[in-house]
Design an enzyme around this catalytic site. Sequence first.
Site, short mmCIF file in Angstrom:
data_model
loop_
_atom_site.label_atom_id
_atom_site.label_comp_id
_atom_site.label_asym_id
_atom_site.label_seq_id
_atom_site.Cartn_x
_atom_site.Cartn_y
_atom_site.Cartn_z
N TYR A 13 0.83 -1.22 0.00
CA TYR A 13 0.00 0.00 0.00
C TYR A 13 0.86 1.27 0.00
CZ TYR A 13 -3.39 3.40 1.93
OH TYR A 13 -4.18 4.50 2.15
N ASP A 33 9.98 -7.20 -3.18
CA ASP A 33 8.70 -7.54 -2.54
C ASP A 33 8.39 -9.00 -2.84
OD1 ASP A 33 5.86 -7.79 -1.88
OD2 ASP A 33 5.83 -5.61 -1.80
N LYS A 86 1.80 -6.57 9.04
CA LYS A 86 1.26 -5.40 9.75
C LYS A 86 -0.09 -5.59 10.44
CE LYS A 86 -1.22 -3.56 5.82
NZ LYS A 86 -1.72 -2.43 5.09
N SER A 126 5.60 3.24 13.46
CA SER A 126 4.18 3.48 13.63
C SER A 126 3.92 4.21 14.94
CB SER A 126 3.49 2.11 13.65
OG SER A 126 2.20 2.22 14.17
N THR A 128 1.91 3.32 16.87
CA THR A 128 1.60 2.25 17.83
C THR A 128 2.72 2.10 18.87
OG1 THR A 128 0.72 0.01 17.97
CG2 THR A 128 2.55 0.29 16.51
N TYR A 151 3.06 -7.07 17.06
CA TYR A 151 3.36 -6.15 15.94
C TYR A 151 4.01 -4.87 16.48
CZ TYR A 151 2.64 -2.51 12.46
OH TYR A 151 2.85 -1.45 11.59
N LYS A 155 7.97 -3.11 16.05
CA LYS A 155 8.33 -1.74 15.64
C LYS A 155 9.23 -1.09 16.71
CE LYS A 155 6.27 -1.67 11.71
NZ LYS A 155 7.06 -1.79 10.49
N PHE A 180 1.02 7.83 11.42
CA PHE A 180 -0.27 7.75 12.09
C PHE A 180 -1.17 6.91 11.18
CE2 PHE A 180 0.11 9.88 16.17
CZ PHE A 180 1.46 10.12 16.11
N LEU A 202 -10.33 0.87 9.30
CA LEU A 202 -11.58 1.60 9.07
C LEU A 202 -11.83 1.93 7.59
CD1 LEU A 202 -14.04 3.05 10.25
CD2 LEU A 202 -12.60 5.07 10.56
P1 NAD Z 1 1.50 -3.73 2.97
O1 NAD Z 1 1.28 -5.08 3.56
O2 NAD Z 1 0.51 -3.22 2.00
O3 NAD Z 1 2.94 -3.68 2.28
C1 NAD Z 1 4.04 -4.39 2.78
C2 NAD Z 1 4.67 -5.09 1.59
O4 NAD Z 1 5.83 -5.80 2.06
C3 NAD Z 1 3.75 -6.13 0.94
O5 NAD Z 1 3.69 -5.89 -0.44
C4 NAD Z 1 4.39 -7.47 1.26
O6 NAD Z 1 4.21 -8.40 0.20
C5 NAD Z 1 5.86 -7.08 1.45
N1 NAD Z 1 6.61 -7.92 2.39
C6 NAD Z 1 6.27 -8.26 3.66
N2 NAD Z 1 7.23 -9.01 4.20
C7 NAD Z 1 8.20 -9.14 3.27
C8 NAD Z 1 9.46 -9.80 3.24
N3 NAD Z 1 9.91 -10.50 4.28
N4 NAD Z 1 10.20 -9.74 2.11
C9 NAD Z 1 9.76 -9.04 1.03
N5 NAD Z 1 8.58 -8.41 0.99
C10 NAD Z 1 7.81 -8.45 2.11
O7 NAD Z 1 1.68 -2.70 4.18
P2 NAD Z 1 1.70 -1.13 4.18
O8 NAD Z 1 0.43 -0.66 4.75
O9 NAD Z 1 2.16 -0.61 2.89
O10 NAD Z 1 2.81 -0.88 5.29
C11 NAD Z 1 4.16 -0.64 4.96
C12 NAD Z 1 4.96 -0.45 6.24
O11 NAD Z 1 4.38 0.60 7.00
C13 NAD Z 1 4.99 -1.68 7.14
O12 NAD Z 1 6.27 -1.75 7.73
C14 NAD Z 1 3.94 -1.35 8.19
O13 NAD Z 1 4.20 -2.01 9.40
C15 NAD Z 1 4.13 0.15 8.32
N6 NAD Z 1 2.94 0.83 8.84
C16 NAD Z 1 1.74 0.68 8.19
C17 NAD Z 1 0.62 1.31 8.68
C18 NAD Z 1 -0.73 1.13 8.02
O14 NAD Z 1 -1.75 1.36 8.67
N7 NAD Z 1 -0.80 0.72 6.75
C19 NAD Z 1 0.71 2.12 9.84
C20 NAD Z 1 1.95 2.28 10.44
C21 NAD Z 1 3.07 1.63 9.95
N1 UDP Z 2 -13.04 1.10 13.52
C1 UDP Z 2 -14.40 0.85 13.58
N2 UDP Z 2 -14.90 -0.16 12.81
C2 UDP Z 2 -14.11 -0.93 11.98
C3 UDP Z 2 -12.73 -0.66 11.93
C4 UDP Z 2 -12.22 0.36 12.74
O1 UDP Z 2 -15.13 1.52 14.31
O2 UDP Z 2 -14.63 -1.84 11.33
C5 UDP Z 2 -12.48 2.19 14.36
C6 UDP Z 2 -11.49 1.70 15.39
O3 UDP Z 2 -12.16 1.37 16.58
C7 UDP Z 2 -10.60 2.93 15.56
C8 UDP Z 2 -10.63 3.59 14.17
O4 UDP Z 2 -11.76 3.05 13.50
O5 UDP Z 2 -11.17 3.82 16.46
C9 UDP Z 2 -9.38 3.29 13.36
O6 UDP Z 2 -9.18 1.90 13.35
P1 UDP Z 2 -8.04 1.23 12.47
O7 UDP Z 2 -8.04 -0.24 12.77
O8 UDP Z 2 -8.17 1.66 11.06
O9 UDP Z 2 -6.70 1.91 13.02
P2 UDP Z 2 -6.01 1.81 14.49
O10 UDP Z 2 -7.05 1.52 15.49
O11 UDP Z 2 -5.01 0.75 14.36
O12 UDP Z 2 -5.43 3.16 14.70
#
Ligand code: NAD
Ligand code: UDP
Length: 337
Positions: A13, A33, A86, A126, A128, A151, A155, A180, A202
């Site tokens: 993503y 990837d 993730k 993150s 988190t 998870y 991080k 975030f 969400l």
């Molecule tokens: P995503 O799952 O869409 O993308 C991660 C990509 O990494 C995937 O395409 C997957 O195939 C690849 N991958 C995973 N493990 C691998 C490995 N061992 N070798 C090669 N490829 C691998 O996730 P995203 O939402 O794009 O997140 C990217 C990064 O951001 C992650 O580190 C995630 O923890 C972090 N992050 C995401 C969010 C979120 O809400 N999306 C929030 C905070 C942090």
């Molecule tokens: N949430 C919700 N319904 C859903 C998914 C998420 O009400 O089906 C709420 C969840 O409780 C949180 C917000 O949406 O308050 C964001 O949730 P998400 O899982 O996207 O992110 P995170 O909680 O990890 O920040």
Amino acid sequence: MEKTILVTGGLGYIGSHTVLTLINAGYKPIIVDNLCNSQPWILTQLEKLSGQKIKNHAIDCTNFSDLEAVFKNEPIHGVIHFAALKAVNESVHEPLSYYNNNVKSLLNIIELVSKYKVRKLVFSSSCTVYGTADKLPISEDHPIKTAESPYGSTKQMCERIINDCLKAKKIENAVILRYFNPIGAHSSGLIGELPLGIPNNLAPYIMQTAAGIRSSLTIYGNNYNTHDGTCIRDYIHVMDLAEAHVKSIEVMEVSATSHTLNIGTGKGNSVLDVINAFENATGIKLNYTYGERRIGDIEKIYADTNLSEEILKWKSKHSLEEAMRDSWKWQMYLKSK
Ligand code: NAD
Ligand code: UDP
């Protein structure tokens, strides 16, 4: 000559949007990837959107020798390390996979960045890592509490590993970005978030409900101490997030100082605010009900973005409505495929 940036997880993503942003900024991204959470056709979409051939090495970052072959054969100028598992819930049930994938991948990346003298590393962390906020907006010096999930703990560990390696001069320069809540999609609607199975987050849940894939969205709790009783997060458009990565690389071009930075909008929005933004952006009424609180949910969190704005000379630009509009375009594209 264009500088080559290795983007691990570049078909995922956030990675896919960053690949496009890197190309627009004049860099040459190459992707590693293993497709464990993405689809190979995303590469075709990226090529369509950029008008360029893009290389993906479909290898696993936990495999040192496969990864080393990439470092040997490509003139890598910097690394953006997205690759990780993730799903918070899944990590509770499969902790070993999470520690193995997320920590081992980073260890391999650091060893190779060190061996091949790559001077720029950007790491996806993150918000988190903070857990429950003592004070809002939350700033980078907020104490790190015990993680609520494996998870989150990967991080925290990865941040610690990077900081220890910086101190020991195993790596020269790194920017840790604490995201975030990423939402939205590329404005073309040709790439976006591709959740496998039932979405936890969400925004994809809203999109799938509006598209009729799910019958209704359950809002987890409406008795929180917030303006409308639903939880508050800092939702940031994925294109703003992508730009922060390019800015991080650019900052490391001119300074050897490492940073840990919040990447958000600085604004808190409730679940109902997000639903309203969706309805305003699309004109579609969303079917939702109120349910129980979700275990582990934090009432409110949003970023203090002063430091990232100052260091990166960057600020989020897109509104919640734009993010909802772009995600909806992507959802419609998926439906038409
Ligand atoms: P995503 O799952 O869409 O993308 C991660 C990509 O990494 C995937 O395409 C997957 O195939 C690849 N991958 C995973 N493990 C691998 C490995 N061992 N070798 C090669 N490829 C691998 O996730 P995203 O939402 O794009 O997140 C990217 C990064 O951001 C992650 O580190 C995630 O923890 C972090 N992050 C995401 C969010 C979120 O809400 N999306 C929030 C905070 C942090
Ligand atoms: N949430 C919700 N319904 C859903 C998914 C998420 O009400 O089906 C709420 C969840 O409780 C949180 C917000 O949406 O308050 C964001 O949730 P998400 O899982 O996207 O992110 P995170 O909680 O990890 O920040």
